[in-house]
Design a protein around this motif. Structure first.
Motif, short mmCIF file in Angstrom:
data_model
loop_
_atom_site.label_atom_id
_atom_site.label_comp_id
_atom_site.label_asym_id
_atom_site.label_seq_id
_atom_site.Cartn_x
_atom_site.Cartn_y
_atom_site.Cartn_z
N HIS A 116 0.92 -1.21 0.02
CA HIS A 116 0.07 -0.01 0.08
C HIS A 116 0.96 1.46 0.06
O HIS A 116 0.24 2.37 0.61
CB HIS A 116 -0.98 0.00 1.43
N GLU A 117 2.07 1.19 -0.63
CA GLU A 117 2.94 2.33 -0.75
C GLU A 117 2.37 3.30 -1.66
O GLU A 117 1.83 2.92 -2.59
CB GLU A 117 4.47 1.88 -1.02
N GLU A 118 2.73 4.75 -1.50
CA GLU A 118 2.43 5.71 -2.46
C GLU A 118 3.32 5.40 -3.72
O GLU A 118 2.97 5.82 -4.72
CB GLU A 118 2.25 7.04 -1.95
N VAL A 119 4.47 5.22 -3.32
CA VAL A 119 5.78 5.18 -4.30
C VAL A 119 6.59 3.88 -3.90
O VAL A 119 6.79 3.94 -2.70
CB VAL A 119 6.30 6.49 -4.71
N GLY A 120 7.24 3.13 -4.77
CA GLY A 120 8.50 2.57 -4.35
C GLY A 120 7.68 1.08 -4.04
O GLY A 120 8.82 0.02 -4.11
N GLY A 121 6.61 0.90 -4.04
CA GLY A 121 6.24 -0.65 -3.83
C GLY A 121 5.39 -1.46 -4.92
O GLY A 121 5.59 -0.87 -6.08
N ARG A 122 4.83 -2.59 -4.82
CA ARG A 122 4.21 -3.28 -5.65
C ARG A 122 3.05 -3.65 -5.13
O ARG A 122 2.64 -3.96 -3.90
CB ARG A 122 5.01 -4.55 -6.01
N VAL A 123 1.89 -3.90 -6.12
CA VAL A 123 0.70 -4.27 -5.72
C VAL A 123 0.73 -5.89 -5.48
O VAL A 123 1.20 -6.57 -6.33
CB VAL A 123 -0.41 -3.62 -6.61
N ALA A 124 -0.05 -6.53 -4.43
CA ALA A 124 -0.26 -7.91 -4.38
C ALA A 124 -0.82 -8.38 -5.46
O ALA A 124 -1.88 -7.91 -6.02
CB ALA A 124 -1.05 -8.00 -2.98
N GLY A 125 -0.51 -9.68 -5.83
CA GLY A 125 -0.85 -10.42 -6.90
C GLY A 125 -0.38 -11.52 -7.21
O GLY A 125 0.55 -12.04 -6.26
N TRP A 126 -0.70 -12.38 -8.09
CA TRP A 126 0.20 -13.72 -8.57
C TRP A 126 1.66 -13.34 -8.57
O TRP A 126 2.50 -14.17 -8.19
CB TRP A 126 -0.43 -14.22 -9.87
N ALA A 127 2.14 -12.05 -9.21
CA ALA A 127 3.60 -11.87 -9.31
C ALA A 127 3.97 -11.13 -8.07
O ALA A 127 5.41 -11.23 -8.00
CB ALA A 127 3.89 -11.04 -10.46
N TYR A 128 3.48 -11.07 -7.08
CA TYR A 128 3.95 -10.41 -6.00
C TYR A 128 3.21 -10.98 -4.55
O TYR A 128 1.87 -10.37 -4.44
CB TYR A 128 3.93 -8.93 -5.89
N ASP A 129 3.77 -11.39 -3.83
CA ASP A 129 3.11 -12.02 -2.63
C ASP A 129 3.85 -11.69 -1.34
O ASP A 129 5.22 -11.79 -1.24
CB ASP A 129 2.99 -13.52 -2.84
N PHE A 130 3.30 -11.52 -0.19
CA PHE A 130 3.99 -11.46 1.14
C PHE A 130 3.13 -11.92 2.15
O PHE A 130 2.10 -12.12 2.16
CB PHE A 130 4.50 -9.95 1.14
N GLY A 131 3.67 -11.93 3.42
CA GLY A 131 3.06 -12.24 4.63
C GLY A 131 3.54 -11.49 5.77
O GLY A 131 4.33 -10.63 5.81
N TYR A 132 2.99 -12.04 7.08
CA TYR A 132 3.35 -11.44 8.40
C TYR A 132 4.86 -11.10 8.38
O TYR A 132 5.37 -10.24 8.94
CB TYR A 132 2.93 -12.21 9.38
N ALA A 133 5.76 -12.38 8.13
CA ALA A 133 7.19 -11.98 8.07
C ALA A 133 7.69 -11.08 7.55
O ALA A 133 8.47 -10.39 7.98
CB ALA A 133 7.68 -13.46 7.56
N ASP A 134 7.12 -10.42 6.46
CA ASP A 134 7.63 -9.23 5.57
C ASP A 134 7.18 -8.26 6.30
O ASP A 134 7.87 -7.06 6.25
CB ASP A 134 7.05 -9.46 4.30
N LEU A 135 5.75 -8.05 6.81
CA LEU A 135 5.43 -6.91 7.87
C LEU A 135 6.55 -6.87 8.79
O LEU A 135 6.61 -5.55 9.25
CB LEU A 135 4.08 -7.14 8.27
#
Length: 283
Positions: A74-93
């Motif tokens: 949910h970054e304004e800049v610099g991030g990526r939107v969640a989807g098949w190509a980009y995934d993450f979980g609590y560990a990343d938070l």
């Protein structure tokens, strides 16, 4: 007549790079005193970090250094939107909280090993895991409208809904929260882990999955838990579950019952929350 300073004029922003190549923004509002306590705000699920900008400025005006971090996906800049190509979980938070706390230590040396982490809703869950895994980096925890999402404190309807959310994420490749009127576009692994947390009351994440519940139970830190009247997303039973699941916390409880605030709007009308935090820090 002098115009009041805008939020942008009273804050500093810093880009924090991740090893994967993305980045997120840490926004800081400094108190007048260099030795003032420092607090990091961790957003709720799907919340834009900009929602908390007035909150951190109000903290700074009250004599508390405050930063707010962006939530992954949910970054304004610099991030990526969640989807098949980009995934993450609590560990990343948790990794993002660690990076934000480290940067605060560089910016405000007095905060090294003494940062307070304020988690809103899901942000409190991630903050609990971070503190349990890095107890030497945290002075204490503040939970506002946060909860342990164990289904028995909500009822069987929530159990069904939470498991369905986890399943939708795995089928679609992400959780389409905006379309389903719950949170935002969320990563499938995060929703799978959140659904398991709701089902079992235990927080397991990572690959391979690691149960951080024992470390959370062993955490011995001061904590302020703030609940809000008629907050259906974080009712009192789920808020109380935080201490039951983390009995080592030295808990101070505050319940706010005032017009105009709810699970989200407390951050836009923060006077009572800031007063509670100030009183707690002064003890």
């Amino acid at each position: 007549m002098t115009e009041p300073l805008s939020v942008a004029a009273t804050t500093e922003t810093y880009a924090i790079e991740r090893a994967e190549g993305t980045s997120f923004t840490l926004t800081v509002a400094r108190a007048a005193g260099p030795e003032a306590p420092t607090l990091l705000v961790v957003p709720a699920m799907g919340m834009s970090a900009g929602y908390y900008d007035k909150l951190i400025v109000a903290f700074a005006e009250a004599g508390i250094n405050a930063g707010r971090m962006e939530q992954r996906g949910h970054e304004e800049v610099g991030g990526r939107v969640a989807g098949w190509a980009y995934d993450f979980g609590y560990a990343d938070l948790v990794d993002d909280i660690a990076a934000a706390v480290d940067r605060l230590g560089e910016l405000i040396p007095a905060s090294v090993g003494a940062t307070y982490v304020l988690g809103h809703s899901l942000g409190g869950q991630a903050a609990s895991a971070y503190a349990a895994l890095h107890p030497d980096r945290v002075a204490g925890l503040v939970y506002v409208a946060s909860q342990t999402p164990y289904w028995r404190n909500y009822g069987p309807g929530f159990l069904l809904a939470s498991q369905a959310m986890g399943l939708v994420g795995r089928v679609v490749g992400h959780f389409p929260g905006k379309q389903l009127k719950f949170a935002g576009r969320e990563a499938r692994t995060l929703m799978k882990e959140w659904a398991r947390y709701a089902r079992t009351g235990r927080l397991r994440f990572g690959r391979p999955a690691h149960d951080v519940t024992p470390a959370m139970r062993a955490l011995a830190k001061p904590a302020l838990i703030v609940s809000i009247e008629d907050d259906w997303l974080a009712p009192s039973a789920t808020v109380e579950e935080i201490h039951r699941r983390m009995p080592g916390l030295e808990v101070e409880r505050v319940h706010l019952d005032e017009p105009g605030i709810d699970h989200f709007k407390w951050a836009r009308k923060p006077d009572s929350t800031i007063a509670a935090v100030k009183e707690w820090l002064a003890r």
